[in-house]
Design a protein around this motif. Structure first.
Motif, short mmCIF file in Angstrom:
data_model
loop_
_atom_site.label_atom_id
_atom_site.label_comp_id
_atom_site.label_asym_id
_atom_site.label_seq_id
_atom_site.Cartn_x
_atom_site.Cartn_y
_atom_site.Cartn_z
N THR A 42 0.84 -1.19 0.00
CA THR A 42 0.00 0.00 0.00
C THR A 42 0.88 1.24 0.00
OG1 THR A 42 -0.10 0.21 2.40
CG2 THR A 42 -1.83 -1.10 1.36
N VAL A 43 0.30 2.33 -0.46
CA VAL A 43 0.87 3.66 -0.35
C VAL A 43 -0.27 4.56 0.09
CG1 VAL A 43 1.62 5.64 -1.73
CG2 VAL A 43 2.80 3.47 -1.95
N CYS A 44 0.01 5.48 1.02
CA CYS A 44 -1.03 6.42 1.44
C CYS A 44 -0.45 7.83 1.45
CB CYS A 44 -1.57 6.07 2.83
SG CYS A 44 -2.94 7.15 3.32
N ASN B 101 -3.07 2.28 -3.85
CA ASN B 101 -2.74 3.68 -3.54
C ASN B 101 -3.95 4.42 -2.98
OD1 ASN B 101 0.10 4.27 -4.98
ND2 ASN B 101 -1.06 2.71 -6.10
N ARG C 284 3.29 8.29 -10.68
CA ARG C 284 1.91 8.32 -10.19
C ARG C 284 1.58 9.51 -9.31
NH1 ARG C 284 2.68 3.59 -5.64
NH2 ARG C 284 4.74 3.36 -6.50
N PHE D 253 -2.61 11.28 -7.89
CA PHE D 253 -3.28 11.34 -6.59
C PHE D 253 -4.21 12.54 -6.50
CE2 PHE D 253 0.17 8.54 -5.32
CZ PHE D 253 -0.46 7.67 -4.43
#
Length: 157
Positions: A11-13, A87, A126, A130
């Motif tokens: 995951t990425v937050c 993401n 990316r 976002f």
């Protein structure tokens, strides 16, 4: 799922506060540069639970109300590997920022300044997505022979 394929989930937050985002200044191993908090999803936690846990571990902040932004994946057909990175972005957080963490020093960076920072190609690719409407899906095919990215497919919805 396909038998014989090795799946790994990450995951990425992205944590946003007005015109700033929280990034980690990571200066170790092969992944140097500024990156958002994130990491491996532990079984059996959900992807959102994994993202929340990783942000807490790496920054000290408790995040909530995560919005799904997209999927970034690496596929390596020769090794039957598929790494999937889910993401998220959030503006909801509380707590005290860590001075430093194992993954790097957490720092607030103005969104317009991010392009000047050293950053991994996958994060840079990316990052603007976002902040756009909709979601994205990026698939990168790894070229084993050249040990680098091969075909890159980007879809926005």
């Amino acid at each position: 799922m396909n038998e014989g394929v090795n799946y790994k989930f990450w995951t990425v937050c992205m944590v946003q506060d007005g015109d700033k985002v929280l990034l980690l200044d990571r200066q170790h191993d092969n992944f140097k540069g500024f990156i958002p908090p994130g990491g491996k999803v532990e079984f059996p936690e959900s992807f959102v639970e994994g993202a929340i846990r990783e942000v807490k571990e790496e920054t000290g902040l408790e995040v909530s109300n995560l919005n799904y932004k997209g999927l970034y994946e690496y596929v390596n057909p020769e090794k039957n590997d598929r790494y999937m990175i889910f993401n998220y972005i959030t503006k909801d957080f509380k707590g005290t920022l860590l001075e430093d963490s194992q993954e790097g020093k957490p720092v607030w960076v103005h969104i317009d300044e991010v392009h000047n920072l050293p950053m991994q190609k996958s994060i840079r690719r990316r990052f603007p997505l976002f902040f756009e409407e909709g979601t994205f899906e990026i698939q990168v095919e790894w070229d084993n022979e050249k040990n680098q990215e091969g075909k890159v497919t980007i879809r926005k919805t």
